[in-house]
Design a protein around this motif. Structure first.
Motif, PDB file in Angstrom:
ATOM      1  N   SER A 146       0.704  -0.941  -0.311  1.00  0.00           N
ATOM      2  CA  SER A 146      -0.333  -0.353   0.074  1.00  0.00           C
ATOM      3  C   SER A 146       0.394   1.276   0.333  1.00  0.00           C
ATOM      4  O   SER A 146       0.468   2.046  -0.286  1.00  0.00           O
ATOM      5  N   ARG A 147       2.020   1.139   0.531  1.00  0.00           N
ATOM      6  CA  ARG A 147       2.638   2.156   0.820  1.00  0.00           C
ATOM      7  C   ARG A 147       3.576   2.467  -1.332  1.00  0.00           C
ATOM      8  O   ARG A 147       3.901   3.946  -1.051  1.00  0.00           O
ATOM      9  N   SER A 148       3.022   2.009  -2.135  1.00  0.00           N
ATOM     10  CA  SER A 148       3.298   2.460  -3.281  1.00  0.00           C
ATOM     11  C   SER A 148       2.700   2.469  -4.584  1.00  0.00           C
ATOM     12  O   SER A 148       2.284   2.402  -5.383  1.00  0.00           O
ATOM     13  N   ALA A 149       1.353   2.272  -3.728  1.00  0.00           N
ATOM     14  CA  ALA A 149       0.023   2.128  -4.915  1.00  0.00           C
ATOM     15  C   ALA A 149       0.129   3.806  -5.701  1.00  0.00           C
ATOM     16  O   ALA A 149      -0.261   3.466  -6.810  1.00  0.00           O
ATOM     17  N   GLY A 190       4.669   1.457 -13.998  1.00  0.00           N
ATOM     18  CA  GLY A 190       4.451   1.919 -13.112  1.00  0.00           C
ATOM     19  C   GLY A 190       4.699   0.964 -11.997  1.00  0.00           C
ATOM     20  O   GLY A 190       5.145   0.726 -11.002  1.00  0.00           O
ATOM     21  N   LEU A 191       4.471  -0.623 -12.368  1.00  0.00           N
ATOM     22  CA  LEU A 191       4.350  -2.244 -12.018  1.00  0.00           C
ATOM     23  C   LEU A 191       6.036  -2.106 -11.511  1.00  0.00           C
ATOM     24  O   LEU A 191       6.496  -2.699 -10.643  1.00  0.00           O
ATOM     25  N   TYR A 192       6.668  -2.581 -12.634  1.00  0.00           N
ATOM     26  CA  TYR A 192       7.987  -2.061 -13.013  1.00  0.00           C
ATOM     27  C   TYR A 192       8.685  -0.921 -11.662  1.00  0.00           C
ATOM     28  O   TYR A 192       9.757  -2.092 -11.249  1.00  0.00           O
ATOM     29  N   ASP A 193       8.744   0.011 -11.864  1.00  0.00           N
ATOM     30  CA  ASP A 193       9.292   1.262 -10.811  1.00  0.00           C
ATOM     31  C   ASP A 193       9.153   0.176 -10.053  1.00  0.00           C
ATOM     32  O   ASP A 193       9.592   0.811  -8.938  1.00  0.00           O
ATOM     33  N   ARG A 200       7.766  -2.097  -7.923  1.00  0.00           N
ATOM     34  CA  ARG A 200       7.895  -3.313  -7.983  1.00  0.00           C
ATOM     35  C   ARG A 200      10.340  -3.183  -7.541  1.00  0.00           C
ATOM     36  O   ARG A 200      10.665  -3.676  -6.901  1.00  0.00           O
ATOM     37  N   GLY A 201      10.791  -2.760  -8.378  1.00  0.00           N
ATOM     38  CA  GLY A 201      11.916  -1.567  -8.038  1.00  0.00           C
ATOM     39  C   GLY A 201      12.503  -1.248  -7.281  1.00  0.00           C
ATOM     40  O   GLY A 201      13.267  -1.546  -5.781  1.00  0.00           O
ATOM     41  N   LEU A 202      11.498  -0.370  -6.929  1.00  0.00           N
ATOM     42  CA  LEU A 202      11.486   0.669  -5.174  1.00  0.00           C
ATOM     43  C   LEU A 202      11.657  -0.283  -4.314  1.00  0.00           C
ATOM     44  O   LEU A 202      11.856  -0.057  -2.513  1.00  0.00           O
ATOM     45  N   GLU A 203       9.890  -1.692  -4.455  1.00  0.00           N
ATOM     46  CA  GLU A 203       9.839  -2.203  -2.846  1.00  0.00           C
ATOM     47  C   GLU A 203      11.603  -3.479  -3.056  1.00  0.00           C
ATOM     48  O   GLU A 203      11.534  -3.549  -1.632  1.00  0.00           O
ATOM     49  N   HIS A 204      11.811  -3.441  -4.017  1.00  0.00           N
ATOM     50  CA  HIS A 204      13.147  -4.781  -3.473  1.00  0.00           C
ATOM     51  C   HIS A 204      13.886  -3.543  -3.119  1.00  0.00           C
ATOM     52  O   HIS A 204      15.057  -3.694  -2.239  1.00  0.00           O
TER      53      HIS A 204
END
Length: 548
Positions: free
Chosen positions: A68-71, A125-128, A130-134
């Motif tokens: 939820s932090r990146s939605a 956005g999903l790729y970005d 996912r990278g941020l969450e990684h």
């Protein structure tokens, strides 16, 4: 956009995808090839893309793809994709239509391009995200590793609680995500949590913050809940939690957005908590919380070990003191008591042989000497016990009572000003003063046996003993010859005396009784050049609260 929930973002994306699917499906049913409108295959592709968009939105709403932090970032990228490709599509449509644009209806082509742009933006956005969450996952793993390192390396080497607490705060604030860390100590007898160590913010912040463990507003926040529940308390957004309102101004001033409060416990004891501040929301993940809880338990175990070592050290010091006393007793029994015993026995033999009363007198003196030694030994043996029960007594009355048995007609007692009331064991304080006053009389007076003095100065007195109040306790001064500097440390040792008739235990008894009360005694020079015995750490009040 950071505070937008997954459910909202997923709902927006899924709804947009569903509407686009219906729009393209309606155009497909009314499809008539004209060379400008999209071909049927393009409409079919648009429907498929819209349905994919709907499915992705539904998965986002169900928390299946991102946290939820990146939605909010996904929604932003989706909007960017729609705008960028829509502008490109508009340019293409205009280029194709040329001067005949007025004859066309551009809604269909533009929505097809918008659908493709939305899906592209969504995927980007999903790729970005996912990278941020990684990246955040790596940072969190590093924080967890640092936390585990503190638990396994930093804590085991600390022998003092304050040093342990400082090390925890300093090491945790080395993490980039942690803005500040502080440790609060808790005592069941005190509802207020006291800040013991901190790092990250200025001293003023931690000295001003108020945390309590009660039912007041300052006791219902994360800190109070952590101690009362003995469970970690995480606040993802401090300004969304009404229980944190008493500290909103302070937190806003220092840019705090989220925090975690971890209780420090061991067995049934709660020692306090450590609180971690972060400058962004929702920093503490589940795995990180688990490790922080383990750290709180490890700190609690370390504190318990430190306290156990301190108790053991106290016991060892007490045992060493008792061993010293035993050595002193053995020396007195084997030497000091044996000498007057031999004198008494020898004089009794002479008395039997010659019948001279002088030998009986010498035997009596020797036996008196033995009685004094035995009395002092018994007194000394009892003085190492700590005073557990205190009475409020008038210091002046105890001084006068001690003088009645330790004073002399050749000496004068002078009480300088109001002495006040002292919290003590009355009987042992009198023993302390008797030994101290007797020491001043014996070393400063040339007269013989002591007797009760009326406290009035007498002409021709050999020594004047003055008792006065000080800022930290009280002092006993005399105007005798004083004690040379090089001998002042030794006067409190058992058996040390310069008086042939002394036992050498009087001042040792004085020190033992003072230490049993938690006081400190030192020897120096009085204003009149004599000896000065000063007692500090003594709590004196002006009036007697309870009649002695």
């Amino acid at each position: 956009m950071k505070s937008v929930s997954n459910r909202f973002v997923g709902g927006v994306v899924a709804s947009a995808g569903l509407l686009l699917s219906l729009f393209h499906l309606s155009h497909l049913t009314a499809f008539r090839p004209n060379g400008v409108f999209p071909e049927g295959s393009t409409l079919v592709l648009s429907i498929v893309l819209s349905l994919v968009m709907t499915a992705v939105g539904a998965m986002i709403a169900l928390d299946r793809l991102v946290s939820s932090r990146s939605a909010g970032r996904i929604l932003a990228w989706t909007g960017i994709g729609v705008v960028a490709l829509s502008l490109l599509g508009a340019w293409i449509v205009v280029s194709i239509a040329g001067g005949e644009l007025s004859l066309l209806n551009p809604l269909g082509p533009m929505l097809t391009v918008a659908t493709f742009g939305a899906l592209v933006g969504l995927l980007v956005g999903l790729y970005d995200v996912r990278g941020l969450e990684h990246q955040q996952s790596v940072e969190q793993s590093n924080r967890i590793n640092d936390t585990l390192r503190i638990a396994t390396q930093e804590l085991v080497n600390k022998t003092e609680r304050s040093a342990l607490e400082r090390a925890v705060c300093e090491k945790l604030t080395e993490s980039e995500a942690y803005e500040a860390v502080w440790i609060g100590r808790y005592d069941e007898a005190d509802p207020t949590v006291r800040a013991a160590a901190w790092s990250g913010f200025t001293d003023d912040y931690f000295e001003s913050i108020v945390i309590t463990v009660d039912d007041s507003p300052t006791g219902n926040g994360a800190g109070g809940r952590a101690i009362k529940s003995r469970e970690i308390q995480c606040v993802p957004n401090v300004f969304d939690d009404p229980t944190m309102e008493p500290w909103w101004d302070l937190l806003e001033m220092h840019g705090v957005r989220s925090l975690a409060v971890i209780p420090i416990t061991h067995d049934d004891t709660v020692y306090g908590f450590f609180s971690i501040y972060a400058d962004r929301q929702s920093v503490f993940g589940d795995r990180e919380q688990e490790v922080l809880v383990e750290l709180g338990e490890t700190i609690g175990h370390a504190i318990a070990s430190i306290e156990a070592r301190e108790r053991l050290a106290d016991q060892e010091r007490e045992l060493a003191r008792q061993n010293e006393q035993l050595d002193a007793f053995a020396g007195v029994v084997s030497h000091d008591l044996r000498n007057p015993l031999n004198v008494a026995m020898g004089n009794l033999d002479l008395a039997r042989e010659q019948g001279d009363d002088v030998y009986f007198s010498r035997s009596a003196d020797a036996l008196d000497r033995m009685d004094d030694l035995v009395t002092d030994l018994l007194t000394l043996a009892r003085q190492g016990e700590t005073v557990d029960e205190f009475d409020q007594v008038s210091l002046r009355e105890v001084v006068e009572a001690a003088w009645s048995t330790a004073g002399s007609s050749a000496a004068t007692l002078r009480i300088d000003g109001e002495l006040g009331t002292v919290s003590c064991d009355r009987g042992r304080l009198r023993q302390l003063l008797e030994n101290l006053l007797r020491n001043s009389v014996e070393h400063g007076s040339t007269n013989g046996r002591p007797k009760v003095d009326d406290g009035v100065e007498h002409a021709g007195s050999d020594v004047t003993v003055t008792v006065r109040r000080t800022n930290a306790g009280f002092a006993v001064d005399d105007d005798g010859p004083g004690i040379p500097t090089e001998r002042r440390r030794a006067v409190f040792e058992a058996g040390h005396t310069t008086n042939q008739d002394g036992t050498g235990f009087g001042l040792n008894i004085v020190r033992s009784i003072a230490e049993a009360h938690g006081w400190e005694v030192s020897v120096g020079e009085s204003p009149d050049g004599g000896a000065r015995f000063e007692f500090v750490g003594v709590e004196l009040i002006d009036a007697v609260t309870d009649a002695p």
